[in-house]
Structure formats: structure tokens, C-alpha cells
Design a protein around this motif. Structure first.
Motif, short mmCIF file in Angstrom:
data_model
loop_
_atom_site.label_atom_id
_atom_site.label_comp_id
_atom_site.label_asym_id
_atom_site.label_seq_id
_atom_site.Cartn_x
_atom_site.Cartn_y
_atom_site.Cartn_z
N ARG A 1 0.76 -1.28 0.18
CA ARG A 1 -0.03 -0.04 0.30
C ARG A 1 1.01 1.15 0.05
O ARG A 1 1.68 1.46 0.71
CB ARG A 1 -0.75 -0.05 1.34
N ASN B 1 0.42 5.74 -0.77
CA ASN B 1 -0.40 6.94 -1.37
C ASN B 1 -1.81 6.74 -1.76
O ASN B 1 -1.91 7.03 -2.75
CB ASN B 1 0.40 7.74 -2.10
N GLY B 2 -2.54 5.65 -0.89
CA GLY B 2 -3.69 5.45 -1.52
C GLY B 2 -3.94 4.35 -2.72
O GLY B 2 -5.16 4.17 -3.21
N PHE B 3 -2.62 3.95 -3.15
CA PHE B 3 -2.86 2.73 -3.96
C PHE B 3 -2.32 1.44 -3.57
O PHE B 3 -1.57 1.64 -2.69
CB PHE B 3 -1.83 3.15 -5.29
N CYS C 1 -10.13 -4.34 -0.93
CA CYS C 1 -10.65 -3.85 -1.96
C CYS C 1 -10.97 -5.14 -2.89
O CYS C 1 -10.81 -6.10 -2.40
CB CYS C 1 -9.68 -2.79 -2.89
N ASP D 1 -11.54 -2.19 -7.96
CA ASP D 1 -10.83 -0.95 -7.72
C ASP D 1 -9.82 -1.12 -8.64
O ASP D 1 -8.79 -0.18 -8.41
CB ASP D 1 -10.65 -1.10 -6.53
N ILE E 1 -6.95 -0.47 -11.51
CA ILE E 1 -7.06 0.71 -12.76
C ILE E 1 -6.03 0.29 -13.53
O ILE E 1 -6.42 0.76 -14.79
CB ILE E 1 -6.81 1.90 -12.08
N ALA F 1 -4.25 -0.93 -7.84
CA ALA F 1 -5.60 -0.78 -7.63
C ALA F 1 -5.75 0.53 -6.70
O ALA F 1 -4.64 0.92 -6.33
CB ALA F 1 -6.27 -1.87 -6.73
N LYS F 2 -6.61 1.42 -7.15
CA LYS F 2 -7.01 2.52 -6.25
C LYS F 2 -7.80 1.77 -4.73
O LYS F 2 -8.72 1.43 -4.85
CB LYS F 2 -7.80 3.43 -6.74
N GLU G 1 -11.49 4.66 0.16
CA GLU G 1 -11.22 5.13 1.45
C GLU G 1 -11.49 4.58 2.64
O GLU G 1 -12.44 3.55 2.74
CB GLU G 1 -12.61 6.43 1.65
N ALA H 1 -6.72 2.78 3.08
CA ALA H 1 -5.43 3.11 2.37
C ALA H 1 -4.48 3.19 3.19
O ALA H 1 -3.16 3.05 2.67
CB ALA H 1 -5.66 4.67 1.99
#
Length: 134
Positions: A26, A28-30, A69, A73, A75, A126-127, A130, A133
Motif C-alpha cells: 500500500r 499513497n492510496g494505491f 478492495c 478497484d 485501474i 488498484a486504487k 477510502e 488506504a
């Protein structure tokens, strides 16, 4: 250097530690997921190509779930296929079982000559939703 926020799927941490890499990180949110292959619990290749692809997705989905996720999610996808000319159709008929509805993630397909005894590998970014993260 900051400590990496590693995600391990249930029951497979020893396999990753033995092979000296993290299944996912994980940041920065990815979620950056290492290439997943159709390995059995002991790490050996599933011999049947269709089952190998399904196992690769099952292994991927276990990591995604552990991170909070799902494939929805994802990308960005990169797939590696040994001898894609002869295996692409077999592999690609299984993809809709896991890919979900459009819009689909971006995709890069790479033909390779060797994958440590495997025929298919999938790696994703993947993103994280919320709250997931980390």
C-alpha cells in the motif's frame, strides 16, 4: 527509508518470505500487487492452463480482499503469457469471469518465453477505497 506497508493474503506469508518479495504494498492510496501466478498452496504451478489462470485470479483476489478492495478497484493490469499466440484464446475466454463490467482497467499484455514453470501471470495497481488506504 519508510517501512513498507505490506499486504499478505491469508495462509501464504511463508511462501512470499521464502521467495523474498512482497505480494502487495500500500502506498499513497494505491495498492501495487506483485505478479500473481496460478500456484498451488505450496507454490508449485497448476498444470492445467485454465485452472492456472483461475488460480492466478483467485490468488490476486485474496490479496485485493486482504487490502480491503476488489477487482472493481483495479485501474491498471499487466499480463504476461508464455507463447501467447497459442494460449491467448484459452486464457481470454476465462477473463470475463473475473474482469467485471465496463469500464475496464487499462491493460498491457506481454508475451514472454519463461515464467518459472507458469504460463500466465497478472500484476495490477488498484486504487484503495477510502478507509482502506493503510
Amino acid at each position: 527509508m519508510a517501512t513498507r506497508d505490506v499486504v499478505f493474503p491469508p495462509g501464504r506469508q511463508a511462501l512470499y518470505e521464502r521467495n523474498r518479495y512482497s505480494p502487495a504494498i500500500r502506498s499513497n492510496g494505491f495498492l501495487f500487487v506483485s505478479g500473481q501466478v496460478g500456484s498451488r498452496e505450496d507454490g508449485s504451478p497448476e498444470p492445467d492452463l485454465e485452472m492456472q489462470v483461475r488460480r492466478a485470479f483467485d490468488n490476486l483476489n485474496a490479496i485485493l480482499a486482504e487490502a480491503g478492495c476488489s477487482f472493481e478497484d483495479v485501474i491498471d493490469v499487466t499480463v504476461f503469457i508464455v507463447d501467447p499466440e497459442s494460449k491467448f484464446e484459452t486464457i481470454w475466454k476465462i477473463i470475463p469471469e473475473y474482469w467485471g463490467e465496463a469500464p475496464h482497467p487499462t491493460l498491457t499484455g506481454v508475451g514472454v518465453t519463461w515464467l518459472y514453470g507458469f504460463e500466465f501471470e497478472i500484476k495490477v495497481i488498484a486504487k484503495l477505497p477510502e478507509g482502506a488506504a493503510g
